[in-house]
Write a protein that holds these residues in place. Structure first.
Motif, PDB file in Angstrom:
ATOM      1  N   ASP A  88      31.709  35.744  51.024  1.00 37.40           N
ATOM      2  CA  ASP A  88      31.286  36.848  51.879  1.00 37.40           C
ATOM      3  C   ASP A  88      31.596  36.520  53.329  1.00 37.40           C
ATOM      4  O   ASP A  88      31.269  35.450  53.835  1.00 37.40           O
ATOM      5  CB  ASP A  88      29.769  37.012  51.662  1.00 37.40           C
ATOM      6  CG  ASP A  88      29.054  37.616  52.843  1.00 37.40           C
ATOM      7  OD1 ASP A  88      29.389  38.744  53.219  1.00 37.40           O
ATOM      8  OD2 ASP A  88      28.155  36.927  53.393  1.00 37.40           O
ATOM      9  N   THR A  90      30.770  38.875  55.734  1.00 39.19           N
ATOM     10  CA  THR A  90      29.948  39.728  56.594  1.00 39.19           C
ATOM     11  C   THR A  90      28.788  38.965  57.218  1.00 39.19           C
ATOM     12  O   THR A  90      28.119  39.481  58.104  1.00 39.19           O
ATOM     13  CB  THR A  90      29.407  40.933  55.793  1.00 39.19           C
ATOM     14  OG1 THR A  90      28.567  40.436  54.742  1.00 39.19           O
ATOM     15  CG2 THR A  90      30.553  41.728  55.187  1.00 39.19           C
ATOM     16  N   HIS A  91      28.548  37.757  56.764  1.00 39.63           N
ATOM     17  CA  HIS A  91      27.453  37.014  57.381  1.00 39.63           C
ATOM     18  C   HIS A  91      27.900  36.292  58.649  1.00 39.63           C
ATOM     19  O   HIS A  91      27.065  35.796  59.403  1.00 39.63           O
ATOM     20  CB  HIS A  91      26.850  36.017  56.387  1.00 39.63           C
ATOM     21  CG  HIS A  91      27.702  34.812  56.129  1.00 39.63           C
ATOM     22  ND1 HIS A  91      28.712  34.783  55.193  1.00 39.63           N
ATOM     23  CD2 HIS A  91      27.702  33.583  56.695  1.00 39.63           C
ATOM     24  CE1 HIS A  91      29.290  33.597  55.183  1.00 39.63           C
ATOM     25  NE2 HIS A  91      28.707  32.850  56.087  1.00 39.63           N
ATOM     26  N   PRO A 128      35.504  43.328  57.205  1.00 42.36           N
ATOM     27  CA  PRO A 128      35.698  43.464  55.763  1.00 42.36           C
ATOM     28  C   PRO A 128      36.080  44.900  55.412  1.00 42.36           C
ATOM     29  O   PRO A 128      35.603  45.853  56.006  1.00 42.36           O
ATOM     30  CB  PRO A 128      34.335  43.124  55.192  1.00 42.36           C
ATOM     31  CG  PRO A 128      33.383  43.340  56.304  1.00 42.36           C
ATOM     32  CD  PRO A 128      34.113  43.152  57.582  1.00 42.36           C
ATOM     33  N   ILE A 136      25.311  45.419  48.032  1.00 40.00           N
ATOM     34  CA  ILE A 136      26.107  46.409  48.750  1.00 40.00           C
ATOM     35  C   ILE A 136      27.588  46.161  48.418  1.00 40.00           C
ATOM     36  O   ILE A 136      27.923  45.191  47.720  1.00 40.00           O
ATOM     37  CB  ILE A 136      25.862  46.363  50.275  1.00 40.00           C
ATOM     38  CG1 ILE A 136      26.173  44.964  50.828  1.00 40.00           C
ATOM     39  CG2 ILE A 136      24.423  46.756  50.581  1.00 40.00           C
ATOM     40  CD1 ILE A 136      26.141  44.895  52.348  1.00 40.00           C
ATOM     41  N   ALA A 137      28.436  47.046  48.923  1.00 38.62           N
ATOM     42  CA  ALA A 137      29.846  47.004  48.515  1.00 38.62           C
ATOM     43  C   ALA A 137      30.501  45.664  48.840  1.00 38.62           C
ATOM     44  O   ALA A 137      31.258  45.106  48.040  1.00 38.62           O
ATOM     45  CB  ALA A 137      30.607  48.147  49.205  1.00 38.62           C
ATOM     46  N   THR A 138      30.181  45.116  50.001  1.00 35.47           N
ATOM     47  CA  THR A 138      30.840  43.871  50.396  1.00 35.47           C
ATOM     48  C   THR A 138      30.347  42.666  49.601  1.00 35.47           C
ATOM     49  O   THR A 138      30.880  41.569  49.740  1.00 35.47           O
ATOM     50  CB  THR A 138      30.633  43.599  51.896  1.00 35.47           C
ATOM     51  OG1 THR A 138      29.249  43.745  52.194  1.00 35.47           O
ATOM     52  CG2 THR A 138      31.469  44.552  52.736  1.00 35.47           C
ATOM     53  N   ASP A 139      29.317  42.860  48.802  1.00 37.28           N
ATOM     54  CA  ASP A 139      28.861  41.775  47.936  1.00 37.28           C
ATOM     55  C   ASP A 139      29.732  41.640  46.713  1.00 37.28           C
ATOM     56  O   ASP A 139      29.514  40.734  45.894  1.00 37.28           O
ATOM     57  CB  ASP A 139      27.430  42.040  47.447  1.00 37.28           C
ATOM     58  CG  ASP A 139      26.423  42.007  48.572  1.00 37.28           C
ATOM     59  OD1 ASP A 139      26.621  41.198  49.506  1.00 37.28           O
ATOM     60  OD2 ASP A 139      25.451  42.772  48.521  1.00 37.28           O
TER      61      ASP A 139
END
Lengths: 354, 354, 354
Positions: free
Chosen positions: A155, A157-158, A174, A319-322
């Motif tokens: 991921d 996004t973090h 992303p 969520i989608a990015t997961d």
């Protein structure tokens, strides 16, 4: 529960001495690691069959290990070949021997059915001993379940949140739909074209502040817990996306995670570059920046684990990015279920960009 | 689970003060120890019947103990004889009183049915207060199940391994068939005749480097966890094996182990000599050599316990020289089973060579 | 198990910052506390619905809290209002929001059904922000179940024992029959007339050594774990018992206990006076004397808890003076049973002497 019929990293090769015995808990089992006279690594159950003493409290004798309690001596196959106090050796006098292969400076261990251990299934970490590459790596002790770290690595996004003061600005925005499952692997391809060179590449590769680049971060997850990234930047428009890396600099971020128990993990990772090989400060800088960021991740994961300890079954919202992390977790769960059903799957490695 | 209807060592007498209250967990139960005005030792449940406060946080009042919380006062029988806040004392206001006998400088406690406590069943440790003997002892805190230590003491074959740099050379080569079960006791008789005087005896008894001796190490295990050894050496051919010890020096190694919990134990032990009584350096030297070796054992046992914590039911392979330890464990298991079936056995002490 | 439908103290208001996030385990649940821009306190589940990260490792953003892992942002109602990595917010993206009210310098939290949270049910601790009173207080971390402390506070008979060197002489001789259950509250009224002024009042209120006083200690317990005392002394015969406090000095001892887990508790307490407001040394002295005594209590309670850990179900013997504590425990048990049966009771506060 863990996937067993697969290769895990047990240790950096440099952690395993010829005469020093290394005890390590892997998947909840005690393992002792040492080297034969020819240097090959041996991995045995670190529990003498006689009185459960840790063999790691004993001595290496030639290719064998002698228990420090009563001298039961085991050869690399785990067979007891000597009991000082008596002539005969009971046929069941043995410890488990784990297939171990040293490759790419890592010691790989097969925790499942030994007969199924196939070296061709070892994941590709060739950057760690490729003369065209330089790397620096380490082992960290993670206070958390290994899949929490897999999700973290899958991921991007973090980054602006966990690493706001370190790698925060280095993420590629992303975009959905880029994670893809290929068999048991999960891949993510990420591109950003004609963007400013991020501070990370300016720091290690000398892009100017004004430079514009095409960037990428490609990720491959393979089970049970390998995450490798191909990270790069090329002069904007120089054709990197079409495969021309002649004007690019790239690094590899290489991660292998091995469960110690359900709530602790061994975290082996390295950062490799194929440029500036004559300048050790680049590898050092790249390592230190990533190391600092990973400590931030590990603190966050320890916090997750503390909450899991309070409520192991609290629900999660995805969520989608997961998607990459979620798929990775599903792959692992399916593999465990298959093994529990007596049908272990054969895991194939998946190459990352060389 | 533990054998309950038997005498355990609760403490060295010297650990128990007249006014200081000693809390000790024995067999998983909290016990408080103190002395009456006449010096006799009292052992009570260290948990006030009122609000569970440890009596050891209170005060000794004459022969009685006063809870530090509300002043409930118990006499040595465990009966509550005073409740400061009210006149009447409920009939169920009492704590358990454990029969305690001080003998041979040790405080012995009966953890089972009090009516069955018979002082004649206390094991023989007379060397600790016999003017013909000198001793030095201590209490150690063992991170392991008590039977791991019993097995350790019943066994000589670990000496060259665990104690390679300390007592390693002092063992008598074990010969099979010498361990014998006598009722609930297990004995081992070991002899080596016309052999060089080992360093241990040279150190404490002044044998010359050239001296040849007849040596013995006789062991008696009695349940639940006493191991006593008669260790000696005599001028070779002077008739020691036939009973003539006039040219011999002997020591006694005396061990009493009391479970704290299933995974921790109190280890009381001493080393006694009947020679050189006017030279305190001998007792000191004998103690220090053994003390150092016992620390080596305790470290090994802690390692075994760590493995047991990971896999309590891992199988064990026994060999011939384990016979004394295996028999000792079986004795204990049979005694526990008998108690669980409501038929506690009467344990008789077994004398070692006086 | 705990009573849930009631107000507990989560923190002193002064512990909760505007931007700092305070994690606190309450009733076994992780809670994060912070303040909105208008200063009001927010209490949210300290576990992001996404990946279980503690929100307390994140940042306050305006009135909201942003998870430090992926930036999920929650408003004070617990609703997720922002997910940086995607536009849409799943409807189940929320964390639990606990009603929190700051009153009397304490932050009160409702751990049960939010719709049932009624501020009028908050217990009275007005002395902590009444200009006619001065107070000093603190939070202590108790190694024990909260009801052990409730019992301790409901009971005066431990003073001569636990506090023999501190408050020992300050107790009023307990008399039976004075504890009374009023609904879910338990009250105890205690008087001693025409007695010497105890050292406590001599120290803080300047009574002479010869003075004789009428004294009182009135206690109110209200569930789940509030104990408040009105403690005072007046010139003997000046009519205090009939309600004339014109010649009296009084203090309030105010205690609010919140379970952290079944075996640990948060202990909030304060000592307040309505005299000598211009002399800060009085509040300081009163606080210090009580603080020292409470540490003695906490040590005793930790001892009780250690015994409970060994044997959770050991029986207890009650005596007459336990009546307030026993009734308090029964109140709590009945409330828990009612909640378990799906019929939570409405708890009403009960005023102590203002």
């Amino acid at each position: 529960m863990f996937v067993r019929n697969c290769w895990y990293v047990a240790a950096w090769g440099s952690e395993i001495g010829r005469l020093a015995l290394l005890r390590r808990i892997l998947l909840g089992e005690p393992v002792v690691l040492y080297r034969r006279t020819d240097g090959r690594v041996v991995g045995l159950e670190d529990r003498c069959c006689h009185r459960h003493a840790p063999l790691s409290a004993g001595r290496v004798r030639g290719d064998n290990v002698e228990c420090g309690y009563h001298g039961f001596t085991y050869d690399p196959s785990g067979r007891c070949i000597r009991i000082p106090a008596q002539e005969t050796i009971p046929p069941n006098a043995r410890v488990r021997s784990y297939p171990v292969v040293e490759r790419h400076r890592l010691a790989w261990i097969w925790m499942g059915e030994p007969g199924a251990a196939d070296e061709s299934l070892i994941e590709d970490f060739h950057w760690l001993d490729d003369p065209a590459w330089r790397f620096q790596g380490e082992r960290l002790s993670l206070e958390g379940n290994y899949l929490l770290l897999v999700e973290n690595l899958c991921d991007l996004t973090h980054l602006p949140f966990v690493h706001s003061s370190s790698l925060g600005g280095t993420a590629i925005t992303p975009e959905n739909g880029q994670s893809r499952r290929e068999g048991n692997a999960v891949t993510v391809e990420r591109w950003a074209e004609n963007v400013p060179a991020p501070s990370y590449f300016r720091a290690i590769a000398g892009f100017s502040r004004e430079a514009r680049v095409d960037r990428w971060m490609h990720l491959v997850f393979t089970p049970p817990a390998f995450v490798r990234l191909d990270i790069g930047a090329a002069e904007a428009g120089s054709g990197a996306r079409k495969g021309d890396r002649s004007r690019a600099v790239t690094t590899r971020n290489l991660n292998a995670i091995t469960p110690e128990t359900e709530r602790r993990s061994h975290y082996f990772w390295a950062q490799a570059q194929n440029f500036g090989l004559d300048d050790p400060s680049i590898a050092e800088l790249d390592f230190r920046m990533t190391h600092g960021a990973f400590l931030e991740d590990m603190k966050m994961i320890a916090g997750q684990q503390a909450n899991l300890d309070l409520a192991p079954d609290a629900p999660r919202v995805n969520i989608a990015t997961d998607s990459a992390g979620v798929q990775a977790r599903r792959v692992v769960e399916a593999l465990i279920a298959a093994e529990q059903a007596g049908k272990p799957q054969r895991l194939s490695p998946l190459p990352l960009t060389p």
